[in-house]
Each structure stands twice: as structure tokens, then as C-alpha cells.
Design a protein around this motif. Sequence first.
Motif, PDB file in Angstrom:
ATOM      1  N   MET A  38     -24.329  15.529-115.820  1.00 23.33           N
ATOM      2  CA  MET A  38     -23.196  14.787-116.362  1.00 23.33           C
ATOM      3  C   MET A  38     -21.909  15.055-115.601  1.00 23.33           C
ATOM      4  O   MET A  38     -20.995  14.237-115.596  1.00 23.33           O
ATOM      5  N   LYS A  39     -21.858  16.218-114.920  1.00 25.14           N
ATOM      6  CA  LYS A  39     -20.657  16.565-114.184  1.00 25.14           C
ATOM      7  C   LYS A  39     -20.963  16.820-112.710  1.00 25.14           C
ATOM      8  O   LYS A  39     -20.222  17.538-112.032  1.00 25.14           O
ATOM      9  N   SER A  40     -22.049  16.225-112.193  1.00 25.35           N
ATOM     10  CA  SER A  40     -22.451  16.417-110.792  1.00 25.35           C
ATOM     11  C   SER A  40     -22.458  17.897-110.434  1.00 25.35           C
ATOM     12  O   SER A  40     -22.084  18.296-109.347  1.00 25.35           O
ATOM     13  N   GLN A  41     -22.940  18.713-111.369  1.00 21.40           N
ATOM     14  CA  GLN A  41     -22.848  20.154-111.195  1.00 21.40           C
ATOM     15  C   GLN A  41     -23.998  20.751-110.393  1.00 21.40           C
ATOM     16  O   GLN A  41     -23.989  21.943-110.092  1.00 21.40           O
ATOM     17  N   THR A  42     -24.980  19.922-110.030  1.00 24.47           N
ATOM     18  CA  THR A  42     -26.180  20.439-109.371  1.00 24.47           C
ATOM     19  C   THR A  42     -26.517  19.605-108.151  1.00 24.47           C
ATOM     20  O   THR A  42     -26.372  18.379-108.171  1.00 24.47           O
ATOM     21  N   VAL A  43     -26.990  20.269-107.103  1.00 24.85           N
ATOM     22  CA  VAL A  43     -27.375  19.564-105.881  1.00 24.85           C
ATOM     23  C   VAL A  43     -28.877  19.556-105.672  1.00 24.85           C
ATOM     24  O   VAL A  43     -29.416  18.670-105.017  1.00 24.85           O
ATOM     25  N   SER A  44     -29.584  20.526-106.240  1.00 24.92           N
ATOM     26  CA  SER A  44     -31.026  20.673-106.001  1.00 24.92           C
ATOM     27  C   SER A  44     -31.833  20.188-107.195  1.00 24.92           C
ATOM     28  O   SER A  44     -31.594  20.608-108.332  1.00 24.92           O
ATOM     29  N   ILE A  45     -32.799  19.316-106.946  1.00 25.65           N
ATOM     30  CA  ILE A  45     -33.688  18.874-108.028  1.00 25.65           C
ATOM     31  C   ILE A  45     -34.484  20.046-108.564  1.00 25.65           C
ATOM     32  O   ILE A  45     -34.697  20.180-109.778  1.00 25.65           O
ATOM     33  N   GLU A  46     -34.912  20.916-107.684  1.00 28.98           N
ATOM     34  CA  GLU A  46     -35.663  22.092-108.119  1.00 28.98           C
ATOM     35  C   GLU A  46     -34.825  22.916-109.100  1.00 28.98           C
ATOM     36  O   GLU A  46     -35.312  23.329-110.159  1.00 28.98           O
ATOM     37  N   GLY A  47     -33.559  23.127-108.767  1.00 29.05           N
ATOM     38  CA  GLY A  47     -32.687  23.873-109.665  1.00 29.05           C
ATOM     39  C   GLY A  47     -32.410  23.129-110.946  1.00 29.05           C
ATOM     40  O   GLY A  47     -32.317  23.719-112.027  1.00 29.05           O
ATOM     41  N   PHE A  48     -32.295  21.796-110.852  1.00 35.98           N
ATOM     42  CA  PHE A  48     -32.006  20.984-112.021  1.00 35.98           C
ATOM     43  C   PHE A  48     -33.177  20.980-112.991  1.00 35.98           C
ATOM     44  O   PHE A  48     -32.999  20.740-114.191  1.00 35.98           O
ATOM     45  N   ILE A  49     -34.366  21.258-112.500  1.00 33.04           N
ATOM     46  CA  ILE A  49     -35.555  21.332-113.356  1.00 33.04           C
ATOM     47  C   ILE A  49     -35.768  22.739-113.892  1.00 33.04           C
ATOM     48  O   ILE A  49     -36.040  22.936-115.083  1.00 33.04           O
ATOM     49  N   ARG A  50     -35.622  23.747-113.029  1.00 32.82           N
ATOM     50  CA  ARG A  50     -35.886  25.117-113.466  1.00 32.82           C
ATOM     51  C   ARG A  50     -34.896  25.582-114.532  1.00 32.82           C
ATOM     52  O   ARG A  50     -35.272  26.300-115.468  1.00 32.82           O
TER      53      ARG A  50
END
Length: 772
Positions: free
Chosen positions: A191-203
Motif C-alpha cells: 500500500m505504501k510501495s514499501q517492498t521491492v522483493s516479491i520474495e520478501g513480500f511473501i515471506r
Amino acid sequence: MILLMLLGCPPAEDPAAYGSHGAIAADVRAPLGDVVPFADEEQVEVFERGKNVAMRTFALSDGLGPGFNLTACSNCHERPTVGGAAGLYRNFYLTGKITEDGAFLPAESAGTSGGVIRLYYSGTEEPARPTYDEETDVIAQRNPIPFFGVGLLAELEEAEILKCADPDDRNGDGISGRPNYDRGFVGRFGMKSQTVSIEGFIRGPLRNHLGITSDPLSNEQRALLPVDSSTPQVGWLFQIFPAAWAQAAAPDGPLTDTDAIPDPELSSSDLFDLVSFSMLTAAPPVEPLRTEGERAGQAHFDEIGCADCHLPRINGPRGPLPVYSDLLLHDMGATLADGIQQGEAEGNEFRTQPLWGVSAVGPYLHDGRAATLSAAILLHGGEAQEARDGFAALSTTEQEDLLSFLGTLGGRSQYSPGLQPPGVPLPAAGEWGGPLPGLSALELSSFENGFAAFDRDHSLAEGVGAPRFNGDSCRACHFQPVFGGAGPRDMNVMRHGLLSSAGDFIIPLVGTILHRETALAGSANVPQLEASIFEARQTPHLFGLGLIEAIPEAALVAQADPEDSDGDGISGRLSRVDGDRIGRFGWKAQVPDIAEFVRDAVGAELGMTLEDEPGRVFGRRYDDDAVPDPEMSSGEADALVDYLRLLGPPPRTTPEDAAQAAAGEGHFTQIGCAKCHSPSLEGVPLYSDLLLHQLLPAEAVGIEEASADMWEFRTAPLWGLAKTAPYLHDGRGDTVEQAIAGHAGEAGQSVENWMALSEEERAELLAFLGTL
């Protein structure tokens, strides 16, 4: 060849058809939830494996918890299909504190991780969300966001996102979008573009929402991932994107927790498949503009300034992507500000939400407060105020044209007012979730209408929550294995109460239900401070309720033996509810009939009001929100009653070994199970006497309700047992064996008899129960 494919810009199938917004990359679009068209055979295989991981319901034995909000990824990402969004009932909470120097800190108090509030606990921990001290400054809600096309967004180069940034509004247009950063890299997810990695966004969500731990993927695994510039070891992508992106690939190292299951709880192969599934999910199928209204709507979209932030195209390595977002942060105004700071995003800033697929992924805005696109537009503020005012100034026809244009951005053909996909036939009689056999055409029509009402999501604007609620539809709780079924552990209803010094049960001022959700922004439902008793209630299935309702009261009276006059240790008694009616539904047999069951659920679970009806005492007639009462029409309530009366019983399963199951049925009677789980009442094979029995040990404490004391529960019908785990009133049993062992009180002797069976005899009994 591959290099040319990446750096070139494939033409759209018909560039002119998509209007002034231009061409679209080829082979990236498919129906929502499908694999990208460019995936090869092996990638399609990985996609399907990853989808299965996303749909897996994690049990306590898999490491669920100790704190959790969900039991499956797909429970949050379900609308209109796996990988999508979800209704209001799946909102979760973030909380934090503001320090003396004005810095925001995610709360790390009991029950939170990274600020995420856990609604449930596993094991022996107190099964209620935490209370908050007076220093808690920020509580915000989040509605799940869809994953469609995220792999294509991961491929975007930083420069493509940064070229639209204008943090100082140098061009003076009032739009000052700016990037967020994740460990020094331009964020694009969340919601705040706080993540760049899909792996991190899932873990992160796996840990924060399911309590499922994982280790980072290895560099060898990342080299096999299909698309993700944040992991540049991806074969030929490594040759194109800067090697520095490698730093964004390994979020935080191993994630652990404190339960008894060894970490990591998710295997590295399952994590690889889950990440690959997300990366390979296709972009929504943007439609060509076919009507004058749609073309006029596109012109209005541009003229009033929507396209200033909802950028129609972002150029990716495969060509122009119709994202309708700049992926940048913008001030959305005081009304939408939630106080949550993430990275460089302030409390009033949010990423421009991509509009591709927007038709099928409501409700809208970061907390789902807007039921419709027009409501969402009119809630925009801050940098979007001018565009919002421009929309408000349009004529009704012009607004409808703009909304028609938004409908072309994908998902329109997959829209459903609930979760039942459009055009999919309902289950037939004799199937799980099907109607009673032998219904007339008129009755079948009533069943279908009732099914639609059961599935339909309701919004805050319709009166959901006043201010508390557990679901925004009936289906929200009752959907396993099909609509009308039971619910997973993450849909447990939490009950709480107080115990006086004299041992008396006291109902809290807010009632015994500790609701999951609230309609109040900046608030979360917490236990009454003095509450000392907490009891989870597992969602029961609703199959065959009409047959149960039709059982004559005399049959229930004949089963009762409150004084244990026959000396068999079983003293089942009738539940008496308001008006001295006999209760037969609910864990405490606290509801007398289906009409009252519906009224009770609409008021207690959805937080909606109903018309007063003579002779009816359940439900709510008035509340203090701004929505006129009654909030649900009597016609919709009647449709729900019709559906439940006409919903068929669960079908019996043919055993693989008939002799083994037959032997198990004998053990069922022999060890005393059938004394309470009566195989049939008046020809209805529900395996229950519908009476109250003491099932908790004497030292336990629980919730009193109607005429049931804290130790008593209605004998749960066993039909449907095979597909309605978890078991027991609080869902503590993952397996039938655990459910049997969890019995106490009057069932204690049967448990001892079960333990005395041989391994072969237990297998026979379980085989029989599997047929139910």
C-alpha cells in the motif's frame, strides 16, 4: 533473441483499439488468476504447484501460529480468484507509536510483529488479541491487495519508476509523487510501495499473518525464478539489470518463531513454488474501447487529472504495461491518512493503486471503506483533491461513462457480488452444498436466490458493523468445503467473559462476542479489560438444517435424561431459550429455529439490523450508525432462511473397505459414542441427540449461553465430519483422533474406551467416521 524480446516494444494486437493510452505488451495478459501466456511448460507446472501452496490450509501441526490472522494465503487473496483481493472481513490491523521526537515505531508488544495485530493464538496461549496501553498512538486497517501481474512490475527498472517522480512539484501541477525505498532500492509493492522483493513480500506476511516461518531462497533457487529484477541471478536477467539488485533479494535472513514446530516451517521448495506462482500470475486483460461512452469516459479520466497519478502505461522490458499507476507515493489527504509510516512513506501517503483488474477486486482504498469505484473516487483528497472535485462536477452521464471506461481495465467479466464465479452452476442435489432432493422448480428458484444472498458481500455503506462485525456475508464464515459449509480456524468467533469471586459468569458490557472487525477507523476491538475467560468458537457447517428443524420436539424430549435416571453416566438435557422454546442450533443449542438463526447471525456477526417480526426475539432492530434501520431487508433475510431450509445434508462417502468401515461402526456403538451421537433422529442421520452435555472437565471455565452452563455443549452432528476440519467447539483438533481425545466430562468414559482399542480397531472406527 531473448535480449531483443526484452528491450523491444511489441505492438499491441490492435493499438488503435486501446485509445490514446497506446499499445500494450504482447503475451502478458490473461483472465485474472491465470498464468502469463509467455510461460513455458515447466513454468506452468511450477505455477500450479505454487497455487496449491497458496490454497493450502495450514494446521497447528504445520506450525500455524503461535499468533495468526489466517490459515491460508488464499483466504486473504481470494477475490475474484486465488491471487486477488478480499472483502472487509479479511481486513487486518497495524499499530504503532509516535516517539517524543515524532518518529513512528511499529508496535512490538504481545501479539504483534512489525505492527501486525494477531487475532488468534495457537497452543495454550490466551486466545484473544492483546489490549493496548495508553501510549498506543496509531491503529490502522488494511484490506488485502491483489497480486495480479506483480512479476511484470518486478521486472521494471528503477529509472522507469523514477522518471515520473516530482517530489517538489517543480511543474506546478499539484502532483508531487515520490518513490519509497526498501534497503536503498525503489519500492513497488504494498500500500505504501514499501517492498521491492516479491520474495520478501511473501515471506513477511507468511510470518506475520500465518505464523509460518521460512528461510530465504538460495542463490541457486533464485537463478531459476521466472521473472524478478530484484533477484538478478535469474539467468539472462542478470546480464541486463545491475548486480546491486542482489541486495534486495534476501530479506532479513531466516524467520523464526517460538512454537514447538521446527523452523523453517515452510520448505524451501514450497517457498520457491509460491514465489514463482506470484511472479507468473498474468496481468489483467485490459479491454479495447468499444463504445462511445467508454471512449468519452477515457477522455474524462484524462481531463480531470486521474491519469496524472494513475499513469496508463509503464514501459517494462516486454513492452508497455497498462498498470494505471506510477507506483509512487502521494499525499491522499487527512480523511484517508492512517498514521502508518513505512520506509519514507508518511501517514498520509499511499502508493497509487494499480487500476488494472479494478472491476473485480473491490472493496476499494487501503482499508476497503469504499464499496464502489465512485465512492472511492469521492474519498480521494490531498494531491487527488482536484481530480476528485472534477469527477464530482461531471454530469451523471459523464460519471457513468468514466466508470464504464474503468470497467475496461480488466476483471469486468469475472466480477461477482460475492465469491461464486459468474456462470458457474450451483452444486446439484446429492452433492456437497447442493439442495435437498426432489425440490419443485419454485423451491429450486428459492434455493438459488438464497444462495446468492448467502454469498453476497455487504459494505459499510449498507450498515455492516455498528461498529463491530465478524463477517460481511454469510459465506465469509461458511465456505469449507463448499458454500454453506464450515469455516477454517481463522474464522473462529472469539467469546469472552468475566468470572466473579463467587464463581459466577458475568457478561461483558460489549457482550460475549469479541468481534474480529470494526467499522471505526483508527480502532480495533480489544477484550474488556477485566475479562478472564476466553473461548474460541469454530464455525459449524449448515448442511441439512432444514431436516434438523423439522425433527419433532417430542423426539428431542424423549432423548433427554437430565438426571441420568438410567445410570449410564449420560445426562443430556434440553436447551431452553427465550419463550421456553427448545434450542437446537449453535454450539450451546442457543437458537430454536432457522429464522432466528438468520436473525442472530445478521445482527451478531454482520452487525446489521433487521425489521421487527412478531414472535422473534433474536437479531438487532436498531443501531447508532448513519445507515437507516433496518439495514437488511426482510426479503433478503427470508431468502437466507429459504436457502438454509433447502440446503441438503452432506453426502455419505463410500468407504474404500466396506468391511473395515462396518467394523468401525460397531466400535462406535460399543465404546459409547452413539449414546450422544445418535445415528438417527426421526430418520434424519445427523449423528446427534441435539442435547446439552457436560464436555469440559470440571476444572475448566467457559462461556455460559442461554440455558447452557460453562461446561456444556450441544452434541455436534457428525454428518459432514469428513470435510469440515478442524474439530471441537474451539477448533483445537486438526484430526478426528485429536477431536476424540479432546472430549471430557460425560464423554470421558468413551475416550477411555477409545484409548483401550487396538490400533486395528481404531483404524476401523476412523474408517467409519470417514464415511460421514
